[in-house]
Write an enzyme that holds these catalytic residues in place. Structure first.
Site, mmCIF file in Angstrom:
data_model
loop_
_atom_site.group_PDB
_atom_site.id
_atom_site.type_symbol
_atom_site.label_atom_id
_atom_site.label_comp_id
_atom_site.label_asym_id
_atom_site.label_seq_id
_atom_site.Cartn_x
_atom_site.Cartn_y
_atom_site.Cartn_z
ATOM 1 N N ASP A 1 0.833 -1.195 0.000
ATOM 2 C CA ASP A 1 0.000 0.000 0.000
ATOM 3 C C ASP A 1 0.877 1.257 0.000
ATOM 4 O O ASP A 1 1.895 1.312 0.691
ATOM 5 C CB ASP A 1 -0.896 -0.043 1.244
ATOM 6 C CG ASP A 1 -1.767 1.177 1.391
ATOM 7 O OD1 ASP A 1 -2.539 1.456 0.463
ATOM 8 O OD2 ASP A 1 -1.682 1.847 2.442
ATOM 9 N N GLU B 1 1.254 -0.509 -5.052
ATOM 10 C CA GLU B 1 0.115 0.421 -5.168
ATOM 11 C C GLU B 1 0.728 1.790 -5.453
ATOM 12 O O GLU B 1 1.208 2.481 -4.557
ATOM 13 C CB GLU B 1 -0.697 0.418 -3.871
ATOM 14 C CG GLU B 1 -2.016 1.185 -3.963
ATOM 15 C CD GLU B 1 -1.864 2.650 -3.594
ATOM 16 O OE1 GLU B 1 -1.752 3.483 -4.532
ATOM 17 O OE2 GLU B 1 -1.851 2.966 -2.400
ATOM 18 N N ASP C 1 -11.316 1.361 -2.289
ATOM 19 C CA ASP C 1 -11.449 2.797 -2.043
ATOM 20 C C ASP C 1 -12.307 3.500 -3.096
ATOM 21 O O ASP C 1 -12.528 4.716 -2.998
ATOM 22 C CB ASP C 1 -10.070 3.459 -2.012
ATOM 23 C CG ASP C 1 -9.349 3.227 -0.695
ATOM 24 O OD1 ASP C 1 -10.014 3.003 0.325
ATOM 25 O OD2 ASP C 1 -8.098 3.267 -0.688
#
Length: 491
Positions: free
Chosen positions: A292, A339, A392
């Site tokens: 992430d 990411e 998200d």
């Protein structure tokens, strides 16, 4: 990564009579569905125990599993609970959404019954589990026992002796809170016992698990409490600066995450041992790890502690390839996904290229006029993972109904479809792209609207709650399998 595809589905969203998805039968059924649909990957959200706000990205531990996911049916089968004990509890009024408040109030009482019956019975197996996880489990179990003892207050509000881990304090509280320390140890034993069985089954279906590694850990976590020297804290364990991202098209104030920042100089001095241990823990859960906020390894946004928004932060140089190279060399058996969403500087792009990790492409972003990046499918490189959207994003059907008319019309022109066909057209564009891997959220395969959105960044109160309430139709598995074969992504 060979040309392949998978489905994004949070464990919490699986069907279950116990208020939240578990590692029980519905997880096995979903693995069967993935196999029937010709999929190679099951992508999950982080599996750690959640804290205030219920976000899996704000966990009490980077290593522990969420006790909510321990399946009561399996405990009944193991003689640790009775069916009447399990059916007596009410887990929420709406099966479409997780009622975290109700689960928090009732789940641990139920699991404590299993602990009382199983602790002595499984003492040798639990002792072996403790030994195998000795680097993190004792601190985590004591951390949770202390939180209970102090009314679930954050560790930063505990008495100084245990807050600062002064001499003798750890031993004192470990003795004082012995039963709760054993309880939280046993819950991890149960979680990993059920997880390992499920993971073996998933692997037997020819499926690998993609999991998330949040770049930061929560301030209120065993990780920060146990090793404060790894973070940017003062001598009283108060953060000096905290994490976030700067303002952008989507948020004028940026996003103030509030996690403590790493003391990268000290971490690098010992060869990034903390990160090696952390990724080793994640490897016990996942086969592929999505890192992430990968750009934070190159440079991170630091916000002075006490600010109410992220606007007044500043960029600070991160460890870059010094860390990435260590992780790659230490874990050759793991695959990583970066990411890399958002604004990327030339330095971040260079780090991504040198790492060899595939980056991410979001199909919805390709047609969002607020998004400055170029996510149009004809620009994708092979070494990438394409999604219609992530946890998200709103679902693609929700995007269609909420995006501007101009953005929807542009998407329809590009994908050669009518507006009502847009979700299926985006899915097919992902599968048809040259990206080696395509991952589609289950809610998009079901063409669900905004009600199935998992998270809206920078908001609290209604996130991480969506649940699947009905069995998945065999016809859907067949449809997915046909498209998977058509676009040459089948196993």
């Amino acid at each position: 990564m060979k040309r392949s595809s998978g489905i994004l589905m949070a464990v919490s969203s699986l069907p279950s009579p116990y208020g939240i998805g578990t590692l029980g039968q519905a997880a096995y059924d979903f693995a069967d569905f993935l196999h029937a649909a010709g999929q190679r990957y099951w992508q999950m959200l982080p599996l750690g125990p959640t804290s205030y706000g219920d976000s899996p990205y704000q966990s009490f531990s980077a290593y522990a599993g969420n006790p909510y996911y321990i399946d009561p049916e399996l405990l009944i089968a193991d003689g640790l609970l009775t069916r009447s004990e399990c059916s007596r509890c009410k887990w929420g009024g709406d099966p479409r959404y997780v009622d975290y408040g109700r689960i928090y109030e009732k789940r641990f009482d139920l699991l404590h019954k299993a602990f009382k019956r199983g602790w002595q019975r499984s003492s040798e197996a639990v002792a072996a589990f403790e030994e195998a996880n000795s680097r993190w489990l004792p601190d985590y179990a004591l951390f949770m026992a202390c939180k209970r003892h102090f009314g679930m207050k954050a560790w930063t509000e505990w008495p100084d002796d245990i807050r600062l881990r002064q001499e003798g304090a750890v031993e004192k509280y470990r003795a004082l809170l012995r039963e709760d320390v054993e309880f939280f140890t046993y819950l991890q034993y149960l979680f990993f016992q059920q997880w390992n069985r499920l993971r073996d089954y998933v692997h037997a279906q020819g499926i690998r698990i993609i999991g998330d590694l949040p770049i930061y850990v929560a301030m209120d976590s065993a990780d920060v409490w146990a090793e404060p020297e790894c973070f940017q804290l003062d001598d009283q364990c108060v953060p000096t600066e905290v994490s976030g991202v700067p303002p952008d098209y989507f948020s004028a104030d940026g996003q103030l995450w509030g996690n403590p920042l790493y003391a990268w100089d000290r971490m690098q001095a010992d060869g990034f041992g903390w990160w090696i241990r952390r990724v080793d823990g994640a490897s016990k859960l996942y086969d592929v790890i999505r890192i992430d906020h990968f750009r934070g390894f190159d440079a991170y946004w630091a916000v002075p502690y006490g600010e109410t928004t992220a606007k007044n932060g500043h960029w600070v140089k991160g460890p870059g390839m010094s860390l990435v190279g260590v992780l790659t060399s230490w874990f050759p058996q793991l695959r990583f996904i970066a990411e890399d969403l958002g604004y990327l500087t030339p330095e971040v792009k260079a780090m991504l290229a040198e790492s060899g990790y595939p980056g991410m492409k979001i199909m919805q972003f390709a047609f969002d006029s607020r998004e400055s990046g170029n996510y149009l499918p004809h620009t994708y490189p092979r070494n990438s993972v394409v999604y219609t959207g992530t946890h998200d994003n709103v679902t693609t059907e929700g995007w269609r109904t909420n995006a501007s008319a101009e953005d929807v019309a542009y998407a329809c022109r590009y994908l050669r479809c009518q507006p009502e066909e847009l979700t299926e057209a985006m899915i097919c564009a992902c599968l048809a792209s040259v990206s080696d891997t395509a991952v589609i959220p289950l809610a998009d395969w079901l063409h669900l609207g905004s009600e199935a959105r998992i998270n809206t960044p920078s908001t609290q109160g209604s996130n991480w709650q969506w649940r699947l309430t009905c069995p998945l139709p065999e016809a859907l598995a067949g449809h997915i399998a046909q498209l998977t074969v058509l676009y040459e992504r089948a196993q």
